[in-house]
Scaffold this active site. Structure first.
Site, short mmCIF file in Angstrom:
data_model
loop_
_atom_site.label_atom_id
_atom_site.label_comp_id
_atom_site.label_asym_id
_atom_site.label_seq_id
_atom_site.Cartn_x
_atom_site.Cartn_y
_atom_site.Cartn_z
N GLY A 51 3.49 -34.05 -43.27
CA GLY A 51 2.36 -34.35 -42.59
C GLY A 51 0.98 -33.87 -42.91
O GLY A 51 0.93 -33.42 -44.22
N CYS A 52 0.12 -33.61 -42.08
CA CYS A 52 -1.00 -33.06 -42.56
C CYS A 52 -1.01 -31.60 -42.91
O CYS A 52 -0.54 -30.93 -42.42
CB CYS A 52 -2.08 -33.22 -41.25
SG CYS A 52 -3.55 -32.32 -41.62
#
EC number: 1.8.4.11
Length: 218
Positions: A51-52
């Site tokens: 993810g981020c």
């Protein structure tokens, strides 16, 4: 009407061709032989996408034995990816981190445990509110030993959850360092709304699961 139908067919053919080309490029990455990064002053490097990268950076930097985490891009077929290019989802890359660690303090196996404990392991192509192939979960291996560790933990977790684990397993080939403004983002921007509402809660959730491996100041 006939002209419109023919146009649609041509468009679909070219679209399918483009998808096949991208798929072939990505498959070549997946099938490649891994590159092993040598120790540097006794420090090893491991690579993860989850993810981020702002979130993942903060998670790994809270772990004992981790010296530094660098945000960037990996897993794709595009040279010199940028944040803007990565966000198109067309580079093959995912937002990733380079974890620089002391293998005498924390093992690669433990770093894999951190990977799974700090995310929703069943979410495909994203984590939390971030969706797209650029946010997919990937664990990168540098040799057969690491690959076996990853696959064993992934299989065990799938049985425990009775669910398919979304994380992909890739050979490590190259890590592209991200832009300067992405580095140490959570620490430098604690009042950012994304950091407050997504990154910090994700960090706290992980820390509650694995408190014994945290640095004293975390």
């Amino acid at each position: 009407m006939k002209t419109l139908f023919i146009t649609l067919i041509i468009t679909l053919l070219f679209s399918c061709k483009n998808i096949a080309q991208v798929s072939n490029e990505q498959q070549a990455i997946i099938n490649a032989s891994p590159i092993e990064v040598p120790l540097d002053n006794g420090k090893a490097r491991a690579y993860f996408a989850s993810g981020c990268f702002w979130c993942v950076e903060a998670v790994y930097e809270s772990v004992k034995g981790v010296d530094e985490v660098i945000n960037g891009y990996s897993g794709g077929f595009t040279d010199k990816p940028t944040y803007q290019l990565s966000n198109t989802g067309r580079t093959g890359h995912a937002e990733a981190v380079e974890v620089i660690y002391n293998p005498n303090i924390v093992s690669f196996a433990t770093l894999v445990d951190v990977f799974f404990a700090s995310q929703n392991p069943t979410q495909v192509n994203g984590q939390g509110p971030d969706y797209g192939s650029q946010y997919r979960s990937i664990i990168f291996y540098q040799n057969d030993t690491q690959k076996k560790i990853i696959e064993k933990k992934k299989t065990t977790l799938a049985k425990e959850l009775n669910a398919k684990i979304a994380a992909e397993v890739y050979p490590f080939l190259k890590f592209w360092i991200g832009e300067d403004y992405h580095q140490n983002y959570e620490r430098l921007h604690p009042n950012n709304s994304y950091i407050r509402n997504v990154s910090i809660p994700r960090l706290r959730s992980f820390q509650a699961k694995m408190p014994t491996i945290l640095k004293a100041n975390h």
